[in-house]
Motif scaffolding. Sequence first.
Motif, mmCIF file in Angstrom:
data_model
loop_
_atom_site.group_PDB
_atom_site.id
_atom_site.type_symbol
_atom_site.label_atom_id
_atom_site.label_comp_id
_atom_site.label_asym_id
_atom_site.label_seq_id
_atom_site.Cartn_x
_atom_site.Cartn_y
_atom_site.Cartn_z
ATOM 1 N N GLY A 399 71.152 -120.854 36.353
ATOM 2 C CA GLY A 399 71.465 -120.116 37.939
ATOM 3 C C GLY A 399 70.021 -119.322 38.068
ATOM 4 O O GLY A 399 68.893 -119.657 37.014
ATOM 5 N N MET A 400 69.768 -118.816 39.238
ATOM 6 C CA MET A 400 68.696 -118.152 39.042
ATOM 7 C C MET A 400 68.513 -116.375 39.496
ATOM 8 O O MET A 400 70.364 -116.181 39.666
ATOM 9 C CB MET A 400 68.228 -118.677 40.636
ATOM 10 N N GLY A 401 67.648 -116.432 39.352
ATOM 11 C CA GLY A 401 67.263 -114.615 39.772
ATOM 12 C C GLY A 401 66.407 -114.426 40.574
ATOM 13 O O GLY A 401 65.264 -115.536 41.235
ATOM 14 N N SER A 402 66.981 -113.333 41.810
ATOM 15 C CA SER A 402 65.784 -113.101 42.623
ATOM 16 C C SER A 402 65.775 -111.415 43.795
ATOM 17 O O SER A 402 64.446 -111.803 44.212
ATOM 18 C CB SER A 402 65.859 -114.172 44.041
ATOM 19 N N TYR A 403 65.511 -110.924 42.445
ATOM 20 C CA TYR A 403 65.207 -109.610 42.754
ATOM 21 C C TYR A 403 64.242 -109.132 42.201
ATOM 22 O O TYR A 403 63.644 -109.196 41.341
ATOM 23 C CB TYR A 403 66.422 -108.465 42.470
ATOM 24 N N PHE A 404 63.430 -107.872 42.881
ATOM 25 C CA PHE A 404 61.979 -107.229 42.411
ATOM 26 C C PHE A 404 62.455 -106.980 41.034
ATOM 27 O O PHE A 404 63.265 -106.090 40.744
ATOM 28 C CB PHE A 404 61.399 -106.563 43.888
ATOM 29 N N LEU A 405 61.397 -106.402 39.768
ATOM 30 C CA LEU A 405 61.561 -106.128 39.077
ATOM 31 C C LEU A 405 61.668 -104.789 39.163
ATOM 32 O O LEU A 405 60.596 -103.661 39.322
ATOM 33 C CB LEU A 405 60.573 -106.415 37.827
ATOM 34 N N ASP A 406 62.794 -103.552 38.822
ATOM 35 C CA ASP A 406 62.761 -103.015 39.756
ATOM 36 C C ASP A 406 63.777 -101.515 38.812
ATOM 37 O O ASP A 406 64.278 -102.092 37.845
ATOM 38 C CB ASP A 406 63.800 -102.294 40.330
ATOM 39 N N SER A 407 62.470 -101.196 37.894
ATOM 40 C CA SER A 407 63.264 -99.634 36.886
ATOM 41 C C SER A 407 63.123 -98.461 37.336
ATOM 42 O O SER A 407 62.108 -97.704 37.723
ATOM 43 C CB SER A 407 62.133 -99.614 35.465
ATOM 44 N N HIS A 408 63.889 -97.344 37.079
ATOM 45 C CA HIS A 408 63.863 -96.322 38.311
ATOM 46 C C HIS A 408 63.129 -95.370 36.348
ATOM 47 O O HIS A 408 63.240 -95.684 35.916
ATOM 48 C CB HIS A 408 65.075 -95.983 38.418
ATOM 49 N N GLU A 409 63.361 -93.947 37.541
ATOM 50 C CA GLU A 409 62.795 -93.895 36.044
ATOM 51 C C GLU A 409 63.464 -93.236 34.716
ATOM 52 O O GLU A 409 64.505 -93.358 34.779
ATOM 53 C CB GLU A 409 61.896 -92.059 37.135
ATOM 54 N N VAL A 410 62.186 -93.164 33.262
ATOM 55 C CA VAL A 410 63.101 -93.563 32.024
ATOM 56 C C VAL A 410 63.252 -91.932 31.966
ATOM 57 O O VAL A 410 64.707 -91.416 31.503
ATOM 58 C CB VAL A 410 62.158 -93.769 31.390
ATOM 59 N N GLN A 411 61.717 -90.958 32.575
ATOM 60 C CA GLN A 411 62.050 -90.073 31.172
ATOM 61 C C GLN A 411 61.367 -88.533 32.671
ATOM 62 O O GLN A 411 60.175 -88.955 32.801
ATOM 63 C CB GLN A 411 61.707 -89.870 30.358
ATOM 64 N N LYS A 412 61.864 -87.227 31.885
ATOM 65 C CA LYS A 412 60.918 -86.367 32.417
ATOM 66 C C LYS A 412 60.641 -85.942 31.205
ATOM 67 O O LYS A 412 61.527 -85.135 30.139
ATOM 68 C CB LYS A 412 61.889 -85.482 33.283
ATOM 69 N N THR A 413 59.349 -85.262 31.099
ATOM 70 C CA THR A 413 58.990 -84.821 30.390
ATOM 71 C C THR A 413 58.019 -83.366 30.069
ATOM 72 O O THR A 413 57.306 -83.826 30.133
ATOM 73 C CB THR A 413 57.868 -85.702 28.473
ATOM 74 N N VAL A 414 58.108 -82.483 29.718
ATOM 75 C CA VAL A 414 57.911 -80.453 29.605
ATOM 76 C C VAL A 414 56.196 -81.315 28.081
ATOM 77 O O VAL A 414 56.989 -81.233 26.793
ATOM 78 C CB VAL A 414 58.455 -79.975 29.701
ATOM 79 N N THR A 415 55.450 -81.760 28.519
ATOM 80 C CA THR A 415 54.310 -81.492 26.892
ATOM 81 C C THR A 415 54.041 -79.564 26.257
ATOM 82 O O THR A 415 54.088 -79.116 27.011
ATOM 83 C CB THR A 415 53.413 -81.676 27.577
ATOM 84 N N PRO A 416 53.637 -79.988 25.034
ATOM 85 C CA PRO A 416 52.892 -78.391 24.351
ATOM 86 C C PRO A 416 52.069 -77.767 25.436
ATOM 87 O O PRO A 416 52.036 -76.050 25.936
ATOM 88 C CB PRO A 416 52.310 -79.289 23.252
ATOM 89 N N ASP A 417 51.316 -78.777 26.318
ATOM 90 C CA ASP A 417 50.309 -77.680 27.002
ATOM 91 C C ASP A 417 50.838 -78.264 28.353
ATOM 92 O O ASP A 417 50.153 -77.420 29.259
ATOM 93 C CB ASP A 417 49.340 -78.585 27.533
ATOM 94 N N ASN A 418 51.588 -77.907 29.089
ATOM 95 C CA ASN A 418 52.650 -77.103 29.929
ATOM 96 C C ASN A 418 52.670 -78.061 31.017
ATOM 97 O O ASN A 418 52.556 -77.376 32.773
ATOM 98 C CB ASN A 418 52.575 -76.113 30.268
#
Length: 664
Positions: A399-418
Amino acid sequence: MKKIIFSCMFMVLLAINDLSAQIKKYDLVVYGGTASGVMAGYAAAKEGLKVAILTQNKHVGGLTTSGLGNVDKGMDQTIGGYTLDFFKRVGKKYGSDKPAYSLTPLVAEQTFLEMIKESGAEVFYDARLVEKTGVVLKGKKIEKLMLENGQIFSAKVFVDATYEGDLMAWAKVPYIVGRESKAKYNEPQAGRGLRGYKPIKLNSADLNDIKNIAKEFPLDYIFAAVIPQGEGDNKTQAYTFRLTLTAKEGNKVPFKKPSSYNPLRYKSLLKKILREKIVSFDKVCTIYPLPDEKTDINHLDLDNASHQYPDGSYLQRDYIWQYHKDYTEGYLYFVANDPEVPEALRKDAQRYGLAKDEFVDNENWPYLLYTREGRRMLGSYVMVQQDAWENAKKDDVIGMGSYFLDSHEVQKTVTPDNYLISEGGMFYTSYKPYQIPYRSLTSKIEDCENLYVTICMSASHVIYGSLRMEPVFMINGHAVGVAAALTVKNNVPVQKINVKQLQSKLVEQKQIFDVPLDPDTYILKDRFTGLIVDDFEAEKIGKWTWARNQRLVPFMLGGFQLAEQSPTETAAHLYQTTLPKTGSYEVFTMYVASKDRAKKAKIILGTEEGDKVVYVDMTKKPADGYWESLGVFNFKQGTSYRFKISNEGEGGLVAADALRFVMK
């Protein structure tokens, strides 16, 4: 004593015989009543197999009947076989002779049920595996499945058609959760990457708000140092619910306030609304129109909350499901009711409500969380990013695929330096229609000999961004249903069937293996002379949107980008390059002409004589159909020059694609 022993043995034999009588025996057992599972069961039953479809709730169809009504299909031409038949059947229900890729959950489920009945496959509802121990193995084969309701199913072949991959995992087939590193398969888009996101320095007030939100909603934010660019992790892209809404009076249920509601959770949304002066509901979520005056809404994503779901216990998944529901209900209630939201936006949002005639046994809420990515099998062949570009052809194509390679956001991170860092989206990835190999649906033979996996298939995170669409899962289901018949008939492991026989059968059933590509749609750099710098190599500033529509051609590689003009520059693409030799070069730009384009798109060229400003009328087609000349300019070898496509101006959309330098 002998009589007692004989009596005990007799009772044991009776118990064994009684247990044997309780086992439901089939040629094929499909675990997962998703659209993929229905297609697998339908295809196998039409081949003469005795088939059981085990669905984990009271419905069939998976996400296709759980709110995902705007079908992410890619190119129509790649959809064939029983999958196309399904969409044609839906179209007829709406009075059309064409396939319907916009559908409501009610009509989709009716259609699936009709197909199941027609095929003779049997459906068992509320059929969930005993957690972790419900898969009984005998050697390298699955022997039977034990369900929570006490039912036992045996079969010659099994299909895991779930979004989570429990059957696969509990059959001890190797798998992965999360993202591979860039080094793993040499995929350009793999691993952690900002890709257009910019870290936001949090002031003390915003940081305090986030900390207060996290106390009440612990999955909303991650507090940690971020991993290096290109490194992998065990995190999945964001999940959401695909809600079926309507503005039709008499058929809508107003948005309600969840018990956990706290408006502070939506403070960042409020800031966006006020900053961008949003006054319409379709600017805070994506609204896709559906038949029967309904809509499918998208992009109410919740970063971070999905990470524990794929490998989570049933209890953990229930918690994550409810966590997403509370967030989504609160989001809608906030937009429609919070006094700080502009009145015009509140009134527009209040026009909508949950469709009263959908999901009637679940308070009009979708049955399933949109699990965009669960486990992924490490099977006979692992599909990777390159399989959607330079390695698109496969000898064992099913079979076939034809959709674009689509990833939504993975994470929201607050770093130690804010700093607040959002990342994980794939905003640019070159792709074209590609073939799906049979091997990506089977485990390695040393891991299991009688299992197919159609959703949690063998693929990297990057390529799964395209594969994770319902039509692909349905195509996979069709293929393994027919393959299962060959497996049973020839009494061989799934890895040992005659793939040519399978392909011949699938072609008879009008499965699509190849489509002609318009050479003006998929343009590569080596087609032209000169030095070419594409937009994905440029630095993006401000708000741009990707244009990948195959009708908007020509474009270099996988697409181009658009920005609305502004009296003062708010968006730009910055290109930087070094020319190979000193001399005069003619500079060209590529763009797609359209009546909504800018009549005076501003392009600034860094040259040996200083910056030169050129204006391009992008409503007119480039001179040779591809490239519009910006003039001839002098450059020195070894000097790095900068070029800018700006959105400064008035009147339309500026297109940013490739720049080309041809020595005179």
